[in-house]
Design an enzyme around this catalytic site. Structure first.
Site, PDB file in Angstrom:
ATOM      1  N   SER A   1      28.428  29.138 -75.413  1.00 13.61           N
ATOM      2  CA  SER A   1      28.671  28.245 -74.114  1.00 13.61           C
ATOM      3  C   SER A   1      27.563  28.725 -73.166  1.00 13.61           C
ATOM      4  CB  SER A   1      30.058  28.492 -73.754  1.00 13.61           C
ATOM      5  OG  SER A   1      30.302  27.357 -72.901  1.00 13.61           O
TER       6      SER A   1
ATOM      7  N   LYS B   1      29.146  20.853 -71.171  1.00 13.16           N
ATOM      8  CA  LYS B   1      28.031  21.113 -71.885  1.00 13.16           C
ATOM      9  C   LYS B   1      27.808  19.938 -73.038  1.00 13.16           C
ATOM     10  CE  LYS B   1      27.621  25.856 -70.883  1.00 13.16           C
ATOM     11  NZ  LYS B   1      28.804  26.349 -70.133  1.00 13.16           N
TER      12      LYS B   1
ATOM     13  N   SER C   1      33.512  23.964 -69.188  1.00 11.09           N
ATOM     14  CA  SER C   1      32.094  24.187 -70.255  1.00 11.09           C
ATOM     15  C   SER C   1      32.060  22.726 -70.861  1.00 11.09           C
ATOM     16  CB  SER C   1      31.859  25.419 -70.991  1.00 11.09           C
ATOM     17  OG  SER C   1      31.626  26.487 -70.142  1.00 11.09           O
TER      18      SER C   1
END
Length: 273
Positions: free
Chosen positions: A112, A56, A53
């Protein structure tokens, strides 16, 4: 004070400075650098790896480059299904809800949310394929030569999976942290969204435990997949400099402890130069 005493004090202090050693880092890859360009730690930092993640961060970077924070976007059923089907972390968004870009960025970065990533990518591509192309163009523009994105959330893809390096991730974070909006978002422990006519009330907690464990921590982002292991991109103020680091392929709790020790180590290095 006599010269003998001064010499003795100097002789006493020098071994203490020399005794400062880098902490043990169990992560597969790591990199720490400060705003003056001093590299404080490196371990396989040019090795290409999945970064989960941490992807992101680039999603937010691209959105901030072209969106208005007051833009309002509708959550579609496909956004909710996408996150649920992949078993990804979500922000608990529901189909039909409408949020400002500012709130969606909190939903993206704190819990997230893969659902928030899908909403933003779909809207600002337009379409996810076009958005990923924008992410890769941004990576090339920033000199992230060992980074390739395949989606906006970092979930594994069946083939031709994305990758990056510790060095590239730190470089990206340094660029992203130049945005005051980004800094505010990633440094906030919790974000509450009150109920309105167009969405329910939401409370999003930051998954970055380092914010509560060390002083002067600025963010940035956690990540996990089986392929990537536990990852942590972190930043803090130390001795007047911004220190940015990353741990890739680590253990869950250990990444936060190690990051804190690396920030302290950088602090010592800056102080004693």
């Amino acid at each position: 004070m006599s010269s003998v005493v001064v010499a003795t004090l100097v002789g006493f202090s020098s071994p203490a400075v020399a005794a400062v050693e880098a902490p043990h880092v169990g992560a597969k890859s790591a990199y720490v650098i400060d705003s003056a360009g001093t590299v404080h730690y490196g371990k396989r930092h040019t090795k290409r790896m999945p970064v989960a993640s941490l992807v992101k961060v680039m999603t937010a970077y691209v959105v901030l480059s072209e969106a208005q924070l007051s833009d309002v976007i509708r959550v579609d059923a496909i956004d909710v299904r996408y996150a649920a089907r992949g078993g990804a972390a979500t922000a608990g968004l529901r189909a039909g809800e409408r949020f400002t870009v500012r709130d969606l960025l909190y939903a993206l970065m704190l819990p997230s949310g893969a659902d928030a990533a899908n909403v933003l990518a779909r809207h600002y591509g337009p379409g996810k394929t076009a958005f990923v192309a924008k992410m890769n163009r941004a990576a090339r523009a920033l000199g992230l030569s060992d980074t390739r994105y395949t989606n906006a959330d970092g979930m594994p893809t069946p083939a031709n999976g994305g990758h990056s390096t510790a060095a590239d991730q730190v470089r990206l974070a340094q660029h992203a942290m130049r945005s005051s909006v980004f800094r505010t978002i990633v440094g906030k422990p919790v974000h509450r969204v009150a109920k309105t006519a167009v969405h329910r009330a939401h409370v999003w907690h930051n998954t970055n435990k380092l914010l509560d464990r060390a002083d002067d921590v600025l963010g940035v982002k956690t990540g996990f997949t089986r392929a990537a292991g536990y990852c942590l991109l972190f930043a803090g103020e130390r001795n007047g400099r911004e220190v940015v680091g990353v741990l890739l392929g680590d253990q869950n709790e250990r990444r936060f402890t190690t990051a804190e020790r690396l920030l302290d180590y950088a602090d010592d290095q800056i102080a004693f130069g």
